[in-house]
Motif scaffolding. Structure first.
Motif, short mmCIF file in Angstrom:
data_model
loop_
_atom_site.label_atom_id
_atom_site.label_comp_id
_atom_site.label_asym_id
_atom_site.label_seq_id
_atom_site.Cartn_x
_atom_site.Cartn_y
_atom_site.Cartn_z
N GLY A 110 0.80 -1.22 0.00
CA GLY A 110 0.00 0.00 0.00
C GLY A 110 0.83 1.27 0.00
N GLY A 112 -3.36 2.43 3.09
CA GLY A 112 -2.43 2.66 1.98
C GLY A 112 -2.64 4.01 1.31
N THR A 143 -0.36 6.39 3.37
CA THR A 143 1.05 6.11 3.65
C THR A 143 1.92 6.57 2.51
N VAL A 165 3.72 6.70 -1.86
CA VAL A 165 2.58 6.84 -2.76
C VAL A 165 1.30 6.73 -1.94
NA NA Z 1 0.41 4.48 0.25
#
Ligand code: NA
Ligand code: NA
Lengths: 152, 433, 307
Positions: free
Chosen positions: B338, B379, B382, B385
């Protein structure tokens, strides 16, 4: 003329996004209100979305909005930082130039193999035709912004 | 393995380029191209992969919700809405932080896309939280996280894909995910005391009642009437989705038209010039996100072809016989994935590896699906990306790192939420018959 | 050597099983010299199901397992297979893929750089909806139908329905909330694995359109193989696709029972009902025959109607 050159991608994006909004809304209204629908709306919207993305990326490139992580470079002494920024700009230009090239290849392929779009049966390359030029414009705007110099 | 392989090279180069201050989108693209070069496979697919990466109908909600959000801001609709919420609950502890969290969760039932939610409601929440004494970065972090719950709370495109891959009832998944989404939202409130940079009550930065001289009831009524059309937005959108007039993606288009209609007809704040700027800004804002998505598509393609996740997760899964250790390993793999890839790609790559494990250990597929979805929502916040962070950075004009740091407390509360749902599978069964 | 095979669907479908079978047989035939790595969900083309065949044609992908409908953007003639009510049963299907019509399609695909090794099956497309049983063309009147392509738009218009093109990811929630009332897809390949029965009440197995699969290899790759290896590829492909057709037909046959258990109401149309549907959709058949080419369509109708 100068205004047009200056505002080109903004105009393209504004007109495109407005038309996309109206088309998408019209499809909802017609499907709900009548026994008809604009069955191929999805294809047109998706095609427009690709154009909107590259030309919008040109607007963002010019404003220096493509996000970068500045944590490491901020810790460097000024001369070194300048050098790193030059390298980063060259790397970005390299990628954008590669993107222009690969999208040009895509266009040539699609013109050669005669592929047609699924819903409307239009030549597929119509939808991709602006891609290499869009990426080229992103490249130009990115270089313009870099030359104009950010805080560095 | 003597050499690191194309995938390892790609990840290494990616971090190098990031450190060199190459924009994230370009760093993804460059490292992926280098890996394709090394693989000797894929360079003649790049044009197709780039266009296919953008031309996804489900992503179309992004520019339209960004447009709707921009219009609501520019036409004064958001201001009036926020004023109402200020009067309503702004006096409670947490103030606008509480309001922002509630609005995020409410919006999750409207939108199926995390970044689209940030775009739609982010500007107005961040502005009012800032006025209430919160730091802008903290507010951006709150919005990024609250909006990430849009992919947990139904409607959720992610749960549709999971249901198909896991051969599990999608309707049940939708219902099962509601309570876990709310739990994660409630946990976010625990972080609020740490976000104020100014003491709002001391500075009177934001009085809960913006109508001096009016009583609570009168002010509430006044702000409700002022903001009536804005408050109707979720009603129109939810009503339209749940009565089958339009799809969740089309809802973004309807929201834009609705904002135009309210600004043009009811509030008369719409001008041609304003509309032009709004359209162009929305296109640019959506492109910043979409360019990351497009180049992340190349990156994810190399991860797939080089079987990066399969190689390492196979070894990790062999570590233990204890099912809690295995679950922790799976969650860790999804968390790490993620950090780099979008939710849909991760599901297509990881689930074929994890679902057989799930069946082998006889885990409840509904519970496992909700866990995966909460993990994928994390995700979105975080780095490097984290698409929600990008949209938040774009609308707040803050550097990415600042937004990521602002989201850190909420990252922790979300991880706690994930652990709570893992520990209490019954939470997913509360509303199921 | 490891070859890469791309197909459209998930890793639990008969597509995947057919592809895995081919990989297994080819490795056995060639004594492990050729291995096949299968990529589901059109992963190699970034999720774009329409582009896999073209990529195979220019040698960027080695092998492709896709359906005729998915290559119509590249080879419009392939739409001939799915003309409304072209086929009355599986025998008619098998006659065309084994006969002149199949040969002609193989020749056309060769022109696009793909050597077709063998034909498989996606299946007959059946109609489901949430409003009422469909027993006659009149029952289609005004139904909002999600369809997947231009020919089906015309067919639905013939039947008086209201067609809407929509991505599959949008379709499930759209069916659930009633944005659209119905959809049409093969039972074994889509309606069961994609859990359409959760959101649809009525199904009519009206067999209105057929979609074959084919296993194709990049012509550049094929031309580089010696005769012995070619024979090994051919044998593996023939057996793998025969197996895929077998399991696909089994899944479809058992599928209707399964759908009943899941609470769907099945209406089995009579020959008279089918004749009425066929007559109603004749305008689309004629329009698309013209589009595809009368000579090609004749190859299909001759073999489909041969006894
Ligand atoms: Na991410
Ligand atoms: Na949602």
């Amino acid at each position: 003329m100068r205004l047009l050159l200056d505002q080109f991608e903004k105009l393209v994006c504004a007109v495109l996004l407005l038309l996309m909004t109206l088309l998408g809304f019209a499809n909802v209204v017609i499907r709900y209100g009548t026994n008809q629908s604009l069955a191929a709306t999805e294809e047109l919207l998706t095609g427009g979305f690709v154009l909107l993305t590259v030309f919008g990326a040109a607007i963002a490139a010019r404003r220096g909005e493509h996000l970068a992580v500045e944590l490491v470079t901020d810790m460097l002494p000024a001369p070194l930082r300048r050098a790193v920024i030059v390298i980063a700009t060259l790397l970005s230009v390299l990628l954008l130039a590669a993107s222009v090239w690969f999208c040009w290849q895509l266009l040539v392929n699609q013109m050669g193999n005669g592929m047609r779009s699924y819903a409307l049966g239009l030549p597929l390359w119509w939808y991709s035709a602006a891609l290499p030029f869009g990426f080229a414009l992103v490249l130009i705007r990115y270089v313009q912004a870099a030359l104009r110099g950010r805080d560095g | 393995m003597a050499d690191i392989g194309a995938g390892g090279l790609m990840v290494g180069l990616f971090f190098l380029f990031l450190a060199l201050r190459v924009p994230v989108a370009f760093a993804l693209g460059l490292s992926a191209l280098a890996a394709m070069w090394q693989l000797g496979f894929g360079l003649d697919l790049v044009g197709d992969l780039l266009s296919a990466g953008i031309a996804k109908f489900s992503l179309l909600a992004i520019p339209f919700f960004i447009l709707a959000g921009n219009l609501m801001g520019k036409l004064g609709i958001a201001d009036r809405m926020i004023r109402f919420f200020r009067v309503l609950v702004g006096g409670l502890p947490g103030g606008m932080g509480l309001v922002g969290t509630v609005v995020c969760l409410f919006w999750g039932a409207v939108s199926g896309s995390g970044p689209a939610s940030v775009a739609a409601i982010g500007p107005m929440i961040v502005k009012s939280m800032e006025e209430d004494g919160y730091s802008r970065a903290f507010a951006a972090g709150l919005v990024s996280t609250g909006a990430a719950m849009s992919i947990v709370i139904p409607p959720s495109i992610g749960l549709v894909i999971y249901g198909v891959l896991a051969e599990t009832s999608i309707a049940d998944l939708f219902i099962a995910a509601i309570i876990p989404g709310l739990v994660c939202g409630a946990l976010m409130l625990c972080a609020l005391p740490f976000g104020r940079v100014r003491n709002a009550t001391a500075t009177k930065a934001l009085s809960p009642n913006p109508y001096p001289g009016l009583s609570y009831g009168a002010a509430l009524w006044r702000s409700f009437m002022d903001s009536f059309w804005g408050l109707m937005t979720p009603v129109v959108i939810l009503g339209g989705i749940y009565s089958g007039i339009f799809t969740p993606t089309e809802a973004a288009i309807v929201a834009s038209v609705y904002a135009l209609a309210v600004g043009g007809l009811a509030y008369r704040t719409l001008s041609i010039r304003g509309l032009y700027e709004c359209l162009a800004d929305s296109a640019a804002g959506s492109s910043v996100v979409m360019l990351v998505v497009a180049y992340a598509g190349l990156f994810g393609w190399v991860v797939t072809v080089d079987d990066l996740i399969g190689q390492y997760s196979g070894a990790l899964l062999g570590l233990s016989q204890n099912q809690w250790v295995i679950l922790a390993v799976i969650m860790l793999v999804v968390l790490i994935a993620g950090m780099f890839m979008d939710a849909v790609t991760i599901m297509f790559i990881c689930l074929p590896i994890f679902l057989p494990v799930m069946r082998e250990l006889q885990w409840d597929p509904i519970w496992f699906g909700v866990l995966i979805m909460v993990n994928l929502a994390i995700g979105l916040i975080t780095p490097p990306v984290g698409i929600n962070l990008y949209v938040a950075a774009n609308i707040t004009r803050l550097p990415l790192e600042k937004v990521a740091r602002g989201a850190l407390p909420f990252l922790l509360t979300s991880l706690i939420g994930l652990a709570v749902i893992a520990a209490f599978p019954g939470l997913t069964r509360v509303m199921l018959p | 050597e490891t070859l890469r095979l791309s197909h459209n669907t998930g890793d639990t479908t008969t597509w995947q099983q057919g592809a895995d079978k081919f990989a297994e047989l080819l490795a056995a035939e060639t004594g492990g010299e050729y291995e096949v790595r299968v990529f589901p969900n059109a992963q190699l083309s970034g999720g774009d199901q329409m582009k896999q065949a073209e990529m195979t044609g220019r040698g960027a992908i080695d092998l492709v397992l896709t359906s005729a409908i998915n290559v119509t953007p590249l080879a419009p003639e392939m739409a001939a297979f799915s003309l409304p009510y072209l086929y009355s049963d599986y025998d008619a299907v098998d006659r065309t893929t084994a006969g002149k019509a199949g040969d002609k399609m193989e020749e056309i695909m060769a022109g696009h750089g793909i050597h077709i090794l063998a034909w498989g099956e996606n299946g007959f497309r059946e109609v489901t909806n949430s409003k009422h049983p469909i027993t006659s063309p009149e029952d289609m009147q005004g139904l909002k139908m999600r369809v997947a392509g231009p020919m089906y738009i015309d067919v639905m218009n013939d039947l008086g329905a209201n067609p809407q093109q929509m991505q599959w990811t949008e379709t499930f929630p759209a069916l659930q909330q009633g944005v659209v009332d119905g959809q049409e897809n093969p039972i074994g390949a889509v309606i069961i694995p994609q859990r359409v029965y959760e959101v649809q009440k009525y199904i009519t197995p009206w067999h209105y359109s057929y979609d074959p699969l084919f296993l194709g290899i990049s012509k550049a790759k094929w031309d580089g193989l010696d005769d012995e290896t070619r024979a090994q590829f051919q044998k593996a492909a023939d057996e793998a696709m025969a197996y895929q057709i077998e399991i696909s037909r089994e899944a479809t046959a058992e599928g209707l029972e399964y759908l009943k258990e899941q609470g769907m109401e099945v209406y089995e149309p009579t020959p008279e009902d089918l004749a009425a549907f066929k007559e109603a959709t004749q305008p689309s058949f004629d329009k698309w025959s013209e589009e595809i080419g009368a000579d090609i369509v004749k190859l299909f109708t001759d073999e489909a109607n041969a006894q």
